[in-house]
Write a protein that holds these residues in place. Structure first.
Motif, PDB file in Angstrom:
ATOM      1  N   GLU A  58       0.837  -1.198   0.000  1.00 46.85           N
ATOM      2  CA  GLU A  58       0.000   0.000   0.000  1.00 46.85           C
ATOM      3  C   GLU A  58       0.872   1.248   0.000  1.00 46.85           C
ATOM      4  O   GLU A  58       0.584   2.228  -0.704  1.00 46.85           O
ATOM      5  N   MET A  59       1.948   1.213   0.789  1.00 49.38           N
ATOM      6  CA  MET A  59       2.862   2.357   0.821  1.00 49.38           C
ATOM      7  C   MET A  59       3.547   2.541  -0.536  1.00 49.38           C
ATOM      8  O   MET A  59       3.682   3.670  -1.034  1.00 49.38           O
ATOM      9  N   ALA A  60       3.984   1.442  -1.143  1.00 47.93           N
ATOM     10  CA  ALA A  60       4.656   1.530  -2.435  1.00 47.93           C
ATOM     11  C   ALA A  60       3.719   2.081  -3.505  1.00 47.93           C
ATOM     12  O   ALA A  60       4.100   2.946  -4.304  1.00 47.93           O
ATOM     13  N   ALA A  61       2.475   1.595  -3.513  1.00 47.91           N
ATOM     14  CA  ALA A  61       1.497   2.073  -4.491  1.00 47.91           C
ATOM     15  C   ALA A  61       1.195   3.548  -4.278  1.00 47.91           C
ATOM     16  O   ALA A  61       1.116   4.331  -5.232  1.00 47.91           O
ATOM     17  N   ARG A  62       1.039   3.944  -3.006  1.00 48.41           N
ATOM     18  CA  ARG A  62       0.733   5.348  -2.695  1.00 48.41           C
ATOM     19  C   ARG A  62       1.884   6.251  -3.126  1.00 48.41           C
ATOM     20  O   ARG A  62       1.674   7.344  -3.663  1.00 48.41           O
ATOM     21  N   LEU A  63       3.107   5.801  -2.898  1.00 58.28           N
ATOM     22  CA  LEU A  63       4.283   6.578  -3.296  1.00 58.28           C
ATOM     23  C   LEU A  63       4.308   6.759  -4.818  1.00 58.28           C
ATOM     24  O   LEU A  63       4.558   7.858  -5.325  1.00 58.28           O
ATOM     25  N   GLY A  64       4.040   5.672  -5.553  1.00 56.04           N
ATOM     26  CA  GLY A  64       4.056   5.751  -7.004  1.00 56.04           C
ATOM     27  C   GLY A  64       2.967   6.658  -7.554  1.00 56.04           C
ATOM     28  O   GLY A  64       3.202   7.447  -8.471  1.00 56.04           O
ATOM     29  N   ILE A  65       1.759   6.568  -6.966  1.00 58.70           N
ATOM     30  CA  ILE A  65       0.628   7.365  -7.453  1.00 58.70           C
ATOM     31  C   ILE A  65       0.822   8.854  -7.160  1.00 58.70           C
ATOM     32  O   ILE A  65       0.625   9.705  -8.033  1.00 58.70           O
ATOM     33  N   VAL A  66       1.220   9.177  -5.920  1.00 61.77           N
ATOM     34  CA  VAL A  66       1.328  10.579  -5.523  1.00 61.77           C
ATOM     35  C   VAL A  66       2.497  11.274  -6.231  1.00 61.77           C
ATOM     36  O   VAL A  66       2.378  12.418  -6.676  1.00 61.77           O
ATOM     37  N   THR A  67       3.638  10.588  -6.351  1.00 62.04           N
ATOM     38  CA  THR A  67       4.823  11.215  -6.957  1.00 62.04           C
ATOM     39  C   THR A  67       4.882  11.022  -8.470  1.00 62.04           C
ATOM     40  O   THR A  67       5.599  11.760  -9.156  1.00 62.04           O
ATOM     41  N   GLY A  68       4.151  10.025  -8.981  1.00 62.35           N
ATOM     42  CA  GLY A  68       4.235   9.722 -10.405  1.00 62.35           C
ATOM     43  C   GLY A  68       5.544   9.067 -10.793  1.00 62.35           C
ATOM     44  O   GLY A  68       5.892   8.998 -11.972  1.00 62.35           O
ATOM     45  N   LEU A 378       9.668   3.791   4.523  1.00 61.86           N
ATOM     46  CA  LEU A 378       9.050   4.501   5.653  1.00 61.86           C
ATOM     47  C   LEU A 378       9.464   5.971   5.672  1.00 61.86           C
ATOM     48  O   LEU A 378       8.629   6.853   5.921  1.00 61.86           O
ATOM     49  N   LEU A 379      10.743   6.237   5.419  1.00 61.27           N
ATOM     50  CA  LEU A 379      11.211   7.625   5.381  1.00 61.27           C
ATOM     51  C   LEU A 379      10.533   8.396   4.241  1.00 61.27           C
ATOM     52  O   LEU A 379      10.117   9.542   4.417  1.00 61.27           O
ATOM     53  N   ALA A 380      10.425   7.752   3.081  1.00 62.68           N
ATOM     54  CA  ALA A 380       9.779   8.404   1.939  1.00 62.68           C
ATOM     55  C   ALA A 380       8.308   8.695   2.229  1.00 62.68           C
ATOM     56  O   ALA A 380       7.780   9.739   1.840  1.00 62.68           O
ATOM     57  N   MET A 381       7.640   7.767   2.942  1.00 66.80           N
ATOM     58  CA  MET A 381       6.216   7.935   3.219  1.00 66.80           C
ATOM     59  C   MET A 381       5.948   9.000   4.278  1.00 66.80           C
ATOM     60  O   MET A 381       4.788   9.355   4.527  1.00 66.80           O
ATOM     61  N   ASN A 382       6.994   9.520   4.892  1.00 66.36           N
ATOM     62  CA  ASN A 382       6.851  10.617   5.854  1.00 66.36           C
ATOM     63  C   ASN A 382       7.456  11.925   5.320  1.00 66.36           C
ATOM     64  O   ASN A 382       7.551  12.901   6.060  1.00 66.36           O
ATOM     65  N   HIS A 383       7.841  11.921   4.048  1.00 72.61           N
ATOM     66  CA  HIS A 383       8.461  13.098   3.445  1.00 72.61           C
ATOM     67  C   HIS A 383       7.397  14.146   3.094  1.00 72.61           C
ATOM     68  O   HIS A 383       6.255  13.814   2.764  1.00 72.61           O
ATOM     69  N   ASN A 391       2.250   9.144   5.661  1.00 72.71           N
ATOM     70  CA  ASN A 391       1.798   8.107   6.591  1.00 72.71           C
ATOM     71  C   ASN A 391       1.133   8.722   7.817  1.00 72.71           C
ATOM     72  O   ASN A 391       1.609   9.733   8.353  1.00 72.71           O
ATOM     73  N   SER A 392       0.072   8.096   8.270  1.00 72.01           N
ATOM     74  CA  SER A 392      -0.514   8.464   9.560  1.00 72.01           C
ATOM     75  C   SER A 392       0.251   7.742  10.665  1.00 72.01           C
ATOM     76  O   SER A 392       1.141   6.920  10.397  1.00 72.01           O
ATOM     77  N   ARG A 393      -0.098   7.997  11.919  1.00 78.02           N
ATOM     78  CA  ARG A 393       0.600   7.340  13.035  1.00 78.02           C
ATOM     79  C   ARG A 393       0.419   5.834  13.004  1.00 78.02           C
ATOM     80  O   ARG A 393       1.366   5.070  13.219  1.00 78.02           O
ATOM     81  N   TRP A 394      -0.819   5.399  12.727  1.00 79.88           N
ATOM     82  CA  TRP A 394      -1.047   3.949  12.729  1.00 79.88           C
ATOM     83  C   TRP A 394      -0.376   3.284  11.537  1.00 79.88           C
ATOM     84  O   TRP A 394       0.101   2.134  11.636  1.00 79.88           O
ATOM     85  N   GLN A 395      -0.263   3.988  10.407  1.00 77.76           N
ATOM     86  CA  GLN A 395       0.462   3.432   9.261  1.00 77.76           C
ATOM     87  C   GLN A 395       1.946   3.312   9.568  1.00 77.76           C
ATOM     88  O   GLN A 395       2.590   2.327   9.182  1.00 77.76           O
ATOM     89  N   ASN A 396       2.492   4.307  10.279  1.00 75.80           N
ATOM     90  CA  ASN A 396       3.893   4.216  10.695  1.00 75.80           C
ATOM     91  C   ASN A 396       4.105   3.078  11.686  1.00 75.80           C
ATOM     92  O   ASN A 396       5.115   2.365  11.619  1.00 75.80           O
ATOM     93  N   ALA A 397       3.159   2.899  12.604  1.00 74.82           N
ATOM     94  CA  ALA A 397       3.270   1.819  13.589  1.00 74.82           C
ATOM     95  C   ALA A 397       3.296   0.465  12.892  1.00 74.82           C
ATOM     96  O   ALA A 397       4.118  -0.410  13.223  1.00 74.82           O
ATOM     97  N   LEU A 398       2.392   0.275  11.921  1.00 74.62           N
ATOM     98  CA  LEU A 398       2.371  -0.986  11.175  1.00 74.62           C
ATOM     99  C   LEU A 398       3.656  -1.152  10.374  1.00 74.62           C
ATOM    100  O   LEU A 398       4.216  -2.251  10.293  1.00 74.62           O
TER     101      LEU A 398
END
Length: 421
Positions: A58-68, A378-383, A391-398
């Motif tokens: 989910e994080m990888a897909a979100r990174l690809g979609i948001v940044t292109g 994880l670092l990219a998802m908090n950039h 990432n939200s707090r619970w996404q970071n926790a997971l």
């Protein structure tokens, strides 16, 4: 590509590529051995691996979609210090490009084993091998993988892999139903986590065959191509991507559970140990009829072929991103990467070569890479570049929980490579 009016037109998307990637011959072997040795007792480990995979993908897909951009491009932009950047990028190349070249032979050989079980000893195949020394199945499977990738259309590749995932689903789940699993034992193994004596390494192996770093590169780049910003809003794209993940990744887990169940029904509690997948296919006929053997063989063909397509594709995405090349399937570096990996796999499989040193090197590189990629993701998802899509707090926790698991997998991979266990 999906339109802004109907972003959920297709049920499967890039997540099906991830499922096609991790259900390969290695997973079939690992799941079969787990079922034969421990029955249904390790099904819970597969459920956990599906959960961990969904979190990371989910994080990888979100990174690809948001940044292109793909994960390789984002790593290149995120890690700027040369003392960190170049070792990391070289590690990615070593683990994914060289590693997939070595493993590609196993992918093609796995599909070939399934083809042998279905078609038997055909005179033409035997005559070809006798005169040339090459396995014709390896050439045919490599040619099919090359043709799918050569046309350079993401939609075509996606549809081919979705078809293979559906074939694997029908084949392996059909095999499981034919072998009449013990439903109570299956549910107990799924929801009552225990580690039988001597099963620790099998638990790690089951998780390790599902949570793999190259799937993250594959999913991020494929998501960026599937849902470009010019054709769909980010919110709609993320909604479609999450539905895709929620469908495709659990389906992959169900396929793995079906393989465990089949091996448990045929071998668990028996005096005869299971040593390879061919032995499992041969054992099913007297126990459950020829239909079970055919289903298993078809599943193995689909598993080998799907991995033979996704492994070169992921390596091409990773290398192109790292080199700053566009993620264009017809771009020369992209094509040359997957083509060399397929050629390597065909040669290794058809000649029966076991590249022990290359596989050892790839295992070490992958063992180091997995936690590093998890950490970088994880670092990219908090950039700040992700804005409201961080990432939200619970996404970071997971994510941190999965990172800790990746450290265990890394330790196991390195220990295996250096023969410490």
């Amino acid at each position: 590509m999906q339109s802004t009016k109907n972003p959920n037109k297709t049920f499967f998307g890039p997540a099906a590529l991830v499922t096609a990637a991790f259900i390969g011959p290695g997973t079939v072997v690992t799941a079969s051995l787990a079922g034969a040795n421990y029955g249904y007792g390790l099904v819970w480990a597969l459920l956990f691996s599906v959960f961990a995979t969904m979190v990371l993908q989910e994080m990888a897909a979100r990174l690809g979609i948001v940044t292109g951009r793909g994960l390789g491009e984002n790593l290149r932009a995120l890690v700027q210090h040369p003392l960190l950047r170049w070792p990391l990028l070289l590690l990615v190349v070593a683990a994914i490009v060289l590693g997939n070249s070595a493993y590609q032979g196993g992918n093609i050989s796995g599909a070939g084993l399934g083809a042998d079980a279905v078609f038997g000893d055909i005179g033409l195949l035997l005559a070809w091998k006798a005169h040339t020394g090459l396995n014709l199945w390896a050439l045919l499977i490599g040619a099919v993988a090359a043709l799918v990738l050569w046309f350079g259309q993401y939609k075509l590749i996606e549809r081919c892999l979705i078809a293979l995932v559906l074939l694997m689903s029908l084949a392996f789940i059909g095999t499981m139903l034919l072998t009449k699993p013990d439903i109570f034992a299956l549910l107990q193994g799924a929801f009552w986590p225990v580690i039988p004596s001597g099963a620790v390494l099998s638990v790690v192996a089951l998780i390790g065959t599902t949570v793999v770093p190259y799937s993250l590169f594959l999913h991020a780049a494929a998501s960026a191509q599937k849902w470009p910003k010019a054709t769909i809003s980010t919110a709609d794209a993320l909604h479609a991507a999450r539905q895709d993940i929620a469908l495709a990744i659990p389906l992959g887990g169900l396929i793995s559970i079906a393989i465990v169940s089949t091996a448990a029904a045929a071998f668990f509690g028996q005096q005869q140990p299971l040593e390879n997948v061919t032995q499992l296919a041969q054992a099913l006929t007297p126990l459950f009829g020829s239909a079970a053997t055919w289903c298993l063989a078809l599943g193995l063909i689909a598993a080998g072929l799907s991995s033979a397509i996704t492994a070169p594709l992921a390596a091409a995405y990773a290398l192109s991103g790292i080199l700053g090349k566009p993620l264009n399937l017809k771009q020369p570096v992209f094509r040359l990467t997957w083509l060399l990996i397929i050629i390597s796999g065909v040669l290794l499989s058809s000649l029966g070569i076991k590249p022990v040193k290359v596989i050892w090197f790839a295992q070490v590189a992958n063992g180091i890479l997995l936690p590093l990629i998890c950490l970088c993701l994880l670092l990219a998802m908090n950039h700040t570049m992700l804005g409201n899509y961080k990432n939200s707090r619970w996404q970071n926790a997971l994510g941190i929980m999965v990172l800790l698991v990746s450290l265990v997998l890394s330790g196991r991979s390195l220990a295996l490579a250096f023969a410490l266990v």
